[in-house]
Design an enzyme around this catalytic site. Structure first.
Site, PDB file in Angstrom:
ATOM      1  N   ASP A  10      -6.460 -44.252  -3.521  1.00  0.00           N
ATOM      2  CA  ASP A  10      -5.009 -44.459  -3.230  1.00  0.00           C
ATOM      3  C   ASP A  10      -5.528 -45.234  -2.253  1.00  0.00           C
ATOM      4  O   ASP A  10      -6.469 -45.929  -1.758  1.00  0.00           O
ATOM      5  CB  ASP A  10      -3.942 -43.882  -2.619  1.00  0.00           C
ATOM      6  CG  ASP A  10      -4.713 -42.741  -1.909  1.00  0.00           C
ATOM      7  OD1 ASP A  10      -5.380 -42.832  -0.786  1.00  0.00           O
ATOM      8  OD2 ASP A  10      -3.726 -41.108  -1.481  1.00  0.00           O
ATOM      9  N   SER A  62      -8.096 -35.159   5.921  1.00  0.00           N
ATOM     10  CA  SER A  62      -7.375 -34.778   4.224  1.00  0.00           C
ATOM     11  C   SER A  62      -9.100 -35.361   3.436  1.00  0.00           C
ATOM     12  O   SER A  62      -8.498 -34.821   2.261  1.00  0.00           O
ATOM     13  CB  SER A  62      -6.318 -36.309   3.463  1.00  0.00           C
ATOM     14  OG  SER A  62      -7.414 -37.950   4.235  1.00  0.00           O
ATOM     15  N   HIS A  68      -7.710 -42.902   0.346  1.00  0.00           N
ATOM     16  CA  HIS A  68      -8.849 -41.687   0.310  1.00  0.00           C
ATOM     17  C   HIS A  68      -9.441 -42.266  -1.588  1.00  0.00           C
ATOM     18  O   HIS A  68      -9.211 -42.797  -2.527  1.00  0.00           O
ATOM     19  CB  HIS A  68      -7.863 -40.474  -0.411  1.00  0.00           C
ATOM     20  CG  HIS A  68      -6.932 -40.108   1.577  1.00  0.00           C
ATOM     21  ND1 HIS A  68      -5.793 -40.521   0.921  1.00  0.00           N
ATOM     22  CD2 HIS A  68      -7.591 -39.206   2.075  1.00  0.00           C
ATOM     23  CE1 HIS A  68      -5.532 -40.085   1.909  1.00  0.00           C
ATOM     24  NE2 HIS A  68      -5.984 -39.012   2.434  1.00  0.00           N
TER      25      HIS A  68
END
Length: 360
Positions: free
Chosen positions: A334, A41, A337
């Protein structure tokens, strides 16, 4: 008055950073015809949008600071490091996901991301999430080369692949999802043994990419696992701000893995094949942001901006968990991340410390 002065100082510093990144691309930086990205990610620019998985970032509030406030599938409020670095290199402004159905011939020429949020080197890491494991991303790379051959011809395609900057950024999910949280690998390996197992998978990946014509690699280490808000939450007896501290044991695991990875990159570099491999240290820049938040304008480094900041990520970060008012004051977007401001700091580190080594 003090608050206003601080705001001006941070805004000016941020502006200077943007100008610096763009100016560096003019002369001192190496030249690459394209960028090719593999990983998780941290570098997935939207591939998960086009597969069947709940691990998606294509909904509000993701992308709140992205141009046009578009939720592209990037797991951040804005751009990722590949976007920022690619722009600094003068290749293009954004790195598209390979699986985008409208991917143009020009985008093929200048590179794509094959990365998948939630991915890892260990195939077991992705069983529950149904995302694309890093080894499987090679299959998309094979398809990419076939398409590129049709667009520019085999000879020019080979030049693009051999000259491209290949970015590899993964490994965190293998530890976070598949070792700390699930018992299977922990029953087979101690931490040091699992690190060696993952590094073996990484070495296999690099060798296959070498066999397919890639020659220039930027290989990222892992971040301080124990400072991710979700890991702090998992280890905290309560969730008061004063009790939230990094999990040192997990950070030590990350440091040990990175030291082994540095040795592996050096070993592969010395093996030749006309390749250039550069290790990217992301641990130290992130730890500096955690330990010295005031340098970067952060007021919160132990919680994410989205929702409570304790657990929200992916499908849990949504319209029902509204974000903080000022994401630039948060290291993390978040619970897992970093936000775009943090990614820009890391990008500056890439420009300053990693990319010049391709000139030596």
């Amino acid at each position: 008055m003090a608050s206003s002065s601080f705001s001006f100082s941070f805004s000016f510093s941020f502006f200077f950073l943007v100008v610096f990144l763009h100016s560096c691309s003019a002369s001192a930086m190496p030249k690459f015809p394209a960028i090719l990205v593999f990983g998780d990610s941290t570098v997935d620019t939207g591939n998960n949008n086009f597969i069947s998985t709940p691990f998606k970032g294509n909904h509000y509030p993701y992308g709140r600071e992205f141009p046009g406030q578009i939720s592209t599938g990037r797991f951040s409020d804005g751009k990722l490091v590949p976007d920022i670095v690619t722009s600094a290199l003068g290749i293009k402004e954004l790195v598209p996901p390979f699986l985008h159905p409208s991917l143009s011939d020009e985008e093929l020429r200048t590179g794509v991301s094959f990365a998948s949020a939630g991915s890892g080197f260990d195939k077991l890491t992705t069983i529950a999430s149904r995302v694309i494991p890093v080894p499987q991303q090679l299959l998309y790379f094979v398809e990419y080369i076939k398409r590129l051959n049709k667009v520019v011809g085999e000879q020019d395609a080979q030049k693009i692949v051999s000259g491209a900057l290949v970015v590899i950024s993964a490994g965190s999910n293998d530890f976070l999802l598949n070792y700390y949280d699930l018992p299977t690998r922990k029953q087979q390996f101690d931490v040091a043994g699992y690190e060696d197992f993952i590094l073996g998978k990484l070495q296999d990946l690099i060798q296959k990419l070498l066999d397919m014509g890639c020659r220039k690699f930027l290989v990222a280490g892992v971040p301080p696992f124990g400072c991710l808000p979700i890991q702090i939450t998992a280890q905290s007896i309560n969730i008061t701000d004063s009790s939230r501290v990094c999990v040192e044991e997990e950070n030590e695991d990350a440091r040990l893995y990175n030291s082994k990875l540095m040795r592996l990159v050096k070993q592969l570099q010395e093996s030749g094949q006309g390749s250039k491999l550069v290790y990217l240290n992301i641990y130290d820049p992130l730890m500096d942001m955690v330990n010295h938040p005031q340098k970067y304008g952060f007021v919160e480094t132990k919680k994410g901006c989205c929702g409570s900041g304790l657990l929200e990520s992916g499908p849990l970060c949504n319209r029902l968990t509204p974000p903080c008012a000022n994401a630039s004051q948060y290291l993390f977007w978040d619970s897992i991340h970093p936000g775009e401001v943090a990614y820009r700091v890391i990008s500056q580190f890439v420009v300053d410390n990693a990319l010049p080594r391709f000139l030596s």
